[in-house]
Design an enzyme around this catalytic site. Structure first.
Site, PDB file in Angstrom:
ATOM      1  N   GLY A   1       0.843  -1.191   0.000  1.00 43.48           N
ATOM      2  CA  GLY A   1       0.000   0.000   0.000  1.00 43.48           C
ATOM      3  C   GLY A   1       0.873   1.233   0.000  1.00 43.48           C
TER       4      GLY A   1
ATOM      5  N   GLY B   1      -0.152   4.645  -0.314  1.00 43.91           N
ATOM      6  CA  GLY B   1      -0.801   5.923  -0.060  1.00 43.91           C
ATOM      7  C   GLY B   1      -0.046   6.716   0.996  1.00 43.91           C
TER       8      GLY B   1
ATOM      9  N   LYS C   1      -6.979   1.496  10.518  1.00 47.29           N
ATOM     10  CA  LYS C   1      -7.942   1.619  11.605  1.00 47.29           C
ATOM     11  C   LYS C   1      -9.339   1.521  11.003  1.00 47.29           C
ATOM     12  CE  LYS C   1      -4.713   4.829  13.784  1.00 47.29           C
ATOM     13  NZ  LYS C   1      -4.428   6.242  14.122  1.00 47.29           N
TER      14      LYS C   1
ATOM     15  N   LYS D   1     -12.277   5.886  17.152  1.00 50.13           N
ATOM     16  CA  LYS D   1     -11.869   7.284  17.331  1.00 50.13           C
ATOM     17  C   LYS D   1     -12.062   8.077  16.043  1.00 50.13           C
ATOM     18  CE  LYS D   1      -7.845   7.464  14.999  1.00 50.13           C
ATOM     19  NZ  LYS D   1      -7.271   8.536  14.155  1.00 50.13           N
TER      20      LYS D   1
ATOM     21  N   ASP E   1      -5.253   9.286  20.928  1.00 50.54           N
ATOM     22  CA  ASP E   1      -5.218   9.721  19.531  1.00 50.54           C
ATOM     23  C   ASP E   1      -6.191  10.863  19.274  1.00 50.54           C
ATOM     24  OD1 ASP E   1      -4.340   9.665  16.937  1.00 50.54           O
ATOM     25  OD2 ASP E   1      -5.089   7.685  16.453  1.00 50.54           O
TER      26      ASP E   1
ATOM     27  N   ASN F   1     -10.659  12.663   8.941  1.00 54.22           N
ATOM     28  CA  ASN F   1     -11.994  12.462   9.499  1.00 54.22           C
ATOM     29  C   ASN F   1     -12.567  13.765  10.047  1.00 54.22           C
ATOM     30  OD1 ASN F   1     -12.692   9.398   9.503  1.00 54.22           O
ATOM     31  ND2 ASN F   1     -10.532   9.509  10.028  1.00 54.22           N
TER      32      ASN F   1
ATOM     33  N   LYS G   1     -10.426  13.195   0.419  1.00 52.04           N
ATOM     34  CA  LYS G   1      -9.599  12.238   1.160  1.00 52.04           C
ATOM     35  C   LYS G   1     -10.477  11.199   1.856  1.00 52.04           C
ATOM     36  CE  LYS G   1      -5.701  14.496   0.370  1.00 52.04           C
ATOM     37  NZ  LYS G   1      -4.638  13.955  -0.474  1.00 52.04           N
TER      38      LYS G   1
ATOM     39  N   GLU H   1     -12.185   7.038   6.935  1.00 52.03           N
ATOM     40  CA  GLU H   1     -12.549   5.672   7.313  1.00 52.03           C
ATOM     41  C   GLU H   1     -13.671   5.646   8.340  1.00 52.03           C
ATOM     42  OE1 GLU H   1     -12.741   1.973   6.684  1.00 52.03           O
ATOM     43  OE2 GLU H   1     -10.916   2.844   5.821  1.00 52.03           O
TER      44      GLU H   1
END
Length: 318
Positions: free
Chosen positions: A7, A9, A102, A186, A238, A250, A265, A268
């Site tokens: 990955g 990214g 996550k 979170k 976090d 987020n 973006k 998640e």
């Protein structure tokens, strides 16, 4: 140590950069046709970092897996099951996988280590690497603390010194379930924080932090984990990076939603909010913050009214 990062990214490229920086031999893999991989091949850099020439770039998954002792996976959480199915067809019996994502699987609410184990079988070691920090800050030399956890104390103890370095101090996670649920959830609280920013209710973030940790501690306890884990690095630790930082995808997604701006973006937390509703039902645990976020981002309820309903609920004991 031979380390492959699957990955390429933002976080995948960082993990490759970091592993190289602390002295490991690194291959960074991206899918054939990946724009991120093409950019790195073209100029050995992306929008976040300059990749050292010593990091080998590849789109050959078999090669990346076979040459590695430790394999870091950093992809979208919802892609993990199909990707792990591909990995299961390769020689992975003696490999160690470290999941640096996550999230929870939508549809099942399953933790990512469970999804991985279901697909690759009992043989490879599996750990998770989570906790606070932003690529942009690490690249400036700003250190942070993170956590490694697995269902084996021996695996965790073996991995921590391999990844420890001047930028990251690692702690040993003793509760894999709580660590994964907290790390995933979170991001949902981060969405709520961004929504509060979007309507200029930032002073409510204190209440959000207090109640967010409390509701997730109840869920972790009901699932058989340690309720106190949520107060550690994987969740509460976090919050600064997720609820307040301008770098948080987020938080930014939640703010943009309130302002009517598009978000490009990956957030998640959108998927995690849906997965948490499945867990809320399965374990009969009320998750008011997570439910409000779900109602807004998945059911398109009126955001400001939903937030006010959440924070102005009927009187009850804390």
């Amino acid at each position: 140590m031979n380390i492959s990062v699957l990955g390429c990214g933002r976080w995948g490229s960082f993990h490759a950069w970091y592993a190289d920086k602390i002295g490991h031999d690194v291959v960074l893999w991206g899918r054939p046709g990946s724009k991120n991989l093409a950019e790195l091949r073209d100029r050995h850099a992306n929008e976040y970092l300059q990749m050292p020439e010593s990091v080998e770039l590849s789109d050959d998954l078999s090669y990346a897996v076979e040459r590695a002792d430790i394999i870091i996976i950093s992809i979208g959480a919802q892609q993990l099951r199909s990707f792990a199915g591909q990995l299961a067809e390769l020689p992975i019996k003696n490999k160690t996988f470290v999941l640096c994502m996550k999230g929870l699987e939508i549809g099942t609410g399953k933790r990512l280590s469970v999804v991985m184990r279901e697909e690759v079988g009992p043989e490879p070691d599996i750990a998770v690497w989570v906790g606070p920090g932003h690529v942009q800050d690490f690249l400036k030399g700003i250190p942070n603390c993170m956590i490694l956890a697995s269902d084996s104390d021996e695996v965790t103890a073996r991995l921590v010194p391999i990844f420890h370095g001047p930028l990251i101090r690692f702690y040993y996670g003793k509760d894999l379930l709580g660590t994964e649920i907290g790390a995933a959830a979170k991001n949902v609280v981060g969405l709520a924080a961004g929504m509060l920013d979007g309507v200029h209710y930032g002073s409510l973030k204190g209440a959000l932090m207090a109640r967010g940790t409390k509701e997730l501690s109840r869920l972790i306890d009901a699932m058989g984990g340690d309720a106190m884990t949520v107060y550690g690095l994987s969740h509460l630790g976090d919050y600064e990076a997720t609820l307040f930082s301008p770098h948080s995808n987020n938080r930014r997604y939640g703010e943009n939603l309130m302002l009517g701006k598009p978000s490009t973006k990956l957030a998640e937390g959108v998927y995690t909010a849906e997965a948490l509703m499945a867990l809320s039902k399965e374990y009969n645990v009320e998750l008011p913050i997570s439910r409000s976020v779900y109602e807004i981002v998945c059911c398109h309820k009126e955001p400001k009214a939903e937030l006010e309903r959440l924070f102005l609920r009927s009187e009850k004991e804390e």
